[in-house]
Scaffold this motif. Sequence first.
Motif, PDB file in Angstrom:
ATOM      1  N   TRP A   1       0.856  -1.188   0.000  1.00 18.61           N
ATOM      2  CA  TRP A   1       0.000   0.000   0.000  1.00 18.61           C
ATOM      3  C   TRP A   1       0.892   1.237   0.000  1.00 18.61           C
TER       4      TRP A   1
ATOM      5  N   GLN B   1      13.929  -0.427   0.313  1.00 19.16           N
ATOM      6  CA  GLN B   1      12.842  -0.424  -0.664  1.00 19.16           C
ATOM      7  C   GLN B   1      11.584   0.159  -0.033  1.00 19.16           C
TER       8      GLN B   1
ATOM      9  N   GLU C   1       9.746  11.294  -2.711  1.00 21.16           N
ATOM     10  CA  GLU C   1       9.285  10.009  -3.218  1.00 21.16           C
ATOM     11  C   GLU C   1       8.044   9.531  -2.479  1.00 21.16           C
ATOM     12  N   LEU C   2       7.117   8.973  -3.243  1.00 23.70           N
ATOM     13  CA  LEU C   2       5.916   8.381  -2.658  1.00 23.70           C
ATOM     14  C   LEU C   2       6.337   7.160  -1.834  1.00 23.70           C
ATOM     15  N   ARG C   3       5.897   7.151  -0.565  1.00 24.77           N
ATOM     16  CA  ARG C   3       6.339   6.061   0.315  1.00 24.77           C
ATOM     17  C   ARG C   3       5.342   4.915   0.344  1.00 24.77           C
ATOM     18  N   LEU C   4       5.876   3.752   0.702  1.00 26.85           N
ATOM     19  CA  LEU C   4       5.012   2.605   0.936  1.00 26.85           C
ATOM     20  C   LEU C   4       4.565   2.618   2.391  1.00 26.85           C
ATOM     21  N   ARG C   5       3.336   2.188   2.626  1.00 30.26           N
ATOM     22  CA  ARG C   5       2.877   2.086   4.014  1.00 30.26           C
ATOM     23  C   ARG C   5       3.462   0.859   4.676  1.00 30.26           C
ATOM     24  N   ASN C   6       3.670  -0.167   3.885  1.00 31.79           N
ATOM     25  CA  ASN C   6       4.176  -1.422   4.442  1.00 31.79           C
ATOM     26  C   ASN C   6       5.407  -1.889   3.659  1.00 31.79           C
ATOM     27  N   PRO C   7       6.506  -1.154   3.768  1.00 37.67           N
ATOM     28  CA  PRO C   7       7.696  -1.565   3.000  1.00 37.67           C
ATOM     29  C   PRO C   7       8.260  -2.885   3.520  1.00 37.67           C
ATOM     30  N   LEU C   8       8.977  -3.568   2.649  1.00 34.29           N
ATOM     31  CA  LEU C   8       9.628  -4.806   3.070  1.00 34.29           C
ATOM     32  C   LEU C   8      10.959  -4.519   3.742  1.00 34.29           C
TER      33      LEU C   8
ATOM     34  N   LEU D   1       8.987   4.905  -3.747  1.00 33.92           N
ATOM     35  CA  LEU D   1       8.984   4.654  -5.187  1.00 33.92           C
ATOM     36  C   LEU D   1       9.889   5.650  -5.903  1.00 33.92           C
TER      37      LEU D   1
ATOM     38  N   PHE E   1      11.530   0.495  -6.512  1.00 33.01           N
ATOM     39  CA  PHE E   1      11.759   1.053  -5.190  1.00 33.01           C
ATOM     40  C   PHE E   1      13.153   1.678  -5.061  1.00 33.01           C
TER      41      PHE E   1
ATOM     42  N   GLU F   1       1.372   5.488   0.664  1.00 33.54           N
ATOM     43  CA  GLU F   1       0.909   6.390   1.719  1.00 33.54           C
ATOM     44  C   GLU F   1      -0.281   7.235   1.288  1.00 33.54           C
TER      45      GLU F   1
END
Lengths: 343, 798
Positions: A164, B550, B539-546, B553, B523, A166
């Motif tokens: 997902w 990474q 950069e647009l971030r992930l809410r649940n990065p691994l 984006l 990523f 942000e």
Amino acid sequence: MEQKLEAIRAAATQAISSAPSIDELESIRVKVLGRKGELTAILRTLGELSPEERSRVGQKSNQIKAELEAVLESRKADLLDSRINETLKEEWLDVTLASAGASRAFEPGRLHPLSQIQYEIENIFTSMGFTVLDGPEVETDYYNFEALNIPAHHPARDMQDTFWTEDGNLLRTHTSAIQVRGMERLKPPFRVIGPGRVFRYEATDASHENTFYQVEGMMVDRDISVADLIYFMKVLLKEIFGREVAIRLRPGYFPFVEPGFELDIHCLICDGKGCSVCKQSGWVELLPCGLVHPNVLRYGKIDPDKWSGFAFGLGMNRLIMMRYGINDIRHFQSGDIRFLRQF
Amino acid sequence: MWLSFNILSRMVDLSGLDPDEVALRLTMSTAETEGVERMNAHLDTIIAVKLLDVRPHPNADKLTLCDVDTGSEKLRVVCGAPNHKKGDIVALATVGTQFGVEFTVKKTKIRGEDSSGMLCSEKEMGLSDDHSGIMILPVDTKLGATMSGLFPSWRDTRIEIDNKSITHRPDLWSHSGFAREIASLYGRAYTSPVDMSIPKSFPAGASFDVRIDSPDGAPRYCGLSVKNIKIAESPEWLKAAVSAVGMRPINNIVDITNYVMVEIGQPMHAFDRAKLRGDTIIVRMAAKDENLTTLDGEEHRLSTEDVVIADRDGAVALAGVMGGGNSEIDDATTEIVLEAANFNPVNIRKSAARYALRTEAAIRFEKSLAPGLCEAAIIRSFDLIRQIIPGAEASSRIVDAYPVIAKPVRVSTSMDFIRKKLGHPVDDKRIAEILSSLDFELKGDAGALDIGVPGYRATRDISIPDDIVEEVGRIYGYDNIPPKAPMVPCAPPPANEKRAMERRVKQILSRNHNLIEVSNYSFVGEDLLNRLKMNGDRELRLRNPLSQEQDRLRRSLVPNLIKNIELNQRYNDAFRIYELGRVYLKEKRTDTALAVENTRVTGAVYRKKADSPLFYEARAIAADLLGQIGVSGVRLLPAEKNLPPYAHPGRSLEILIGKDRAGLVFELHPAAREAFDIRGPAALFDLDLDAVIAAKKTGRAFTELPRFPEVPFELSVLADRFTYAADIMETIRKSSRELVRTADVVSVYEGDPVPAGKKSVSIRVVFAAADRTLGPDEIEKAQKKVIGDLDAKGFKLR
């Protein structure tokens, strides 16, 4: 006089046979046979001789002239030969090298194996009237799930671990997200494929990647049936593998198709006999497919009473891995040209 | 999920069926099977033996030497157990017995003494967890009898089902569901394990009531109180059955409720009646901050989205997930309340996720169980209790709160629709046969079928004609449907200009310029951006990065390509690579609109040792690419301002299409090389492919070959070191536009005798006219003008 002629012949023959070069030969020719040469000089004095002597000496000098010319020609040919031989010797190359002083070959460019398979598949399908479609990689919940008949809290969401972003969107988990976008853009009947990058929230190892490639396919027309779907899948696999491939279709659950299938192919490693790759089953799961669920058609503003369709999704990484016997899916995104230059 | 043949065979006759074949049929028609396991196969070669003598091992304190009688021969075995004595009947694993794949009993020497077999504990045989000593069998056990003969319940065959393949089929989370499938596939009869006549004997009253306060969260709740309960160990068959499906036997009541769950698919719970406070079981949403300690001992602060079972004083169970410790049955329990309820799948799914309690019950409830199962489960549980605990009897009627009875589902379709969807002429009779075997009720005629869907398939699974098509298709066998090419109009498909351009660009780069295409992750991470001094936190971030590497984006393809250089230089002295891919651009990161996806193509040329600046190679590639595509209005200009931090400021060129920057050619900044330990120069180009696609293209047109002589003119001028050759040539071209056909720099020289800070630029100008041969005067005039104009700009002739 005749002694003089003999002396010229002996000296010239000796000089010619030991001449080291064609230039030297030429100067000998001038010195003996030239307009001011030794032999020519004797011929010029013939007038001073008696007719009998003249005829004898004349004959003799012409004979010597012809003789010397022949020796000269032969020597010249010899010298030419040895000069070419010399050049050949000089120009010898170590042809086991790939370039001057180096064994590393000139390196041609390459397409990534994923591009190669993508274009192969595009070619097969465009030749059968399919259009290539695109969609965003960062997608909305709507196109990735909801419009595919996977509402919030549907257990099927578990099947696809999702990244997902942000801003409340997601990284598309399958190219199926292209389906409803395609339907919004095109009027039925249509045939589309959508190759592209997809993402799964999944720790990577030799058989799992968070980034991989799929190609989605969809056909919407009148009275599309399971038999039509099987036909297209058989053609696709035959073209890709270059021969008839045994397939089997078994039920598989995907909310956006009804009925839904898993298509298995005969394991290419053991040809169906059973091996570690196919877990002794002889079959390898290759692609999910099915008839488009009426709800999905409705989301795409298409009347399911008038139109029907099939859809499939093919994992391109897996296809390449099977084709080349690649044992680690992480190579694809590694950027390592030692891997990439093999294809 | 495990399917036990012993459990299945109580509902469908499995005689004569090969388990592997059954698994394959199920895979082809019902759900994916993952393997067949013959459980406890070792019991076939473990036999009852009598200990003729037991004496200490001469070389080991804790071992004994045992002489055993198998009934047919006498053997010597070394044993390490503490609990056996002469005369005992014990279990001997004979030589050759296989315990799984990892251990086979062999004839061996233990501390110098021969041993022909192994005496087994219950745990070693898989009969229980008891490992305190070897199993002592009853004295009247026949010598030589196999354990599989003595304990047949433990000798089972089980099939593993891939859970992912049954997420849509709540009925298949049970043995009865699969028994029905097998019955249908093999044309055998299915027998329900539930005797619906049992409740006739129940009393009419009840000591408790049930009230559902939140029917959305809990459509149905059935309760039955049972008295004269004696909590004890379960009988062998029950322990074996729950073990076969992967659960641990606990006690008779828990095992019965678990058994009923795996048998017919309805999760159940049993409360201790004495621990329920008050006489009403309330099914409601949890109050804010309500607390509950579940059976696993964990205390939870509940959410108002949780459904709870409560008594007068508070929650006693987290509905559909796990019971509460406060009402748990224990050894002193004498009366229980059996619960079989139906809960909203979404609530259960959320609760299970919230407390990380994906229990067997929760997994089933989230699939949308049929409310009809509740009553059957109560009856079946009571039936088993009655069989296992003599004297147990119902102390209430079935108290059934079911405020909104589920409407039966009927589907209207036709035989022709089914055939049309399958694309195959399955006849009416076969279709009817298949549907009937799956418990569908058929009414109407072939043209207008009115099909009643069995309740256990009606919650989510089957509701539309297409679902019926699947039922017929899968039982008929999809492999029996021959492929058929559709009859459709033949026309070339509309082209996808963007995809075509991507393909063309890759062809030019890979085939004409010999670049290797790489593919990088979408990523990037903070560290990478910091090392390149380009972290603007945009950069647009992930809410649940691994991982931290990474977690956002990419906005540029360059950082990962630089990492590619870093990697590949270790194994290669020279290479050319590129990536064509998307970057994700957002003005405001949290804005809900989708990111703009910009497709770019970025390439790099690397050589450990370069004789001439690599910049020119990258420039040539980029310029040729644009040239081949025929982008019009391209200008290549020195770029000194607005450069990314990784670009060499003295070796950067911007690519303009019209007025806009569409790309950059540059050598890697020495600081960036340093930061990534890149030895040797690297030159890159980074091009906006969307701008290239959007740009106007020039077509190709033939130009007449020169018909009149061309007059070359070579000259060298002295220029400041930082002068751009482009300026000199521009001056030449402008000096007489009609006559200058080409002007090319042929060499640039610095060093003696050219003064320091200067360079000598040698240029070859070609004069020509398209329509005539130039006369000597004309040529001389043009040459003089070139020299004069250069001079005026400060470029002195050398």
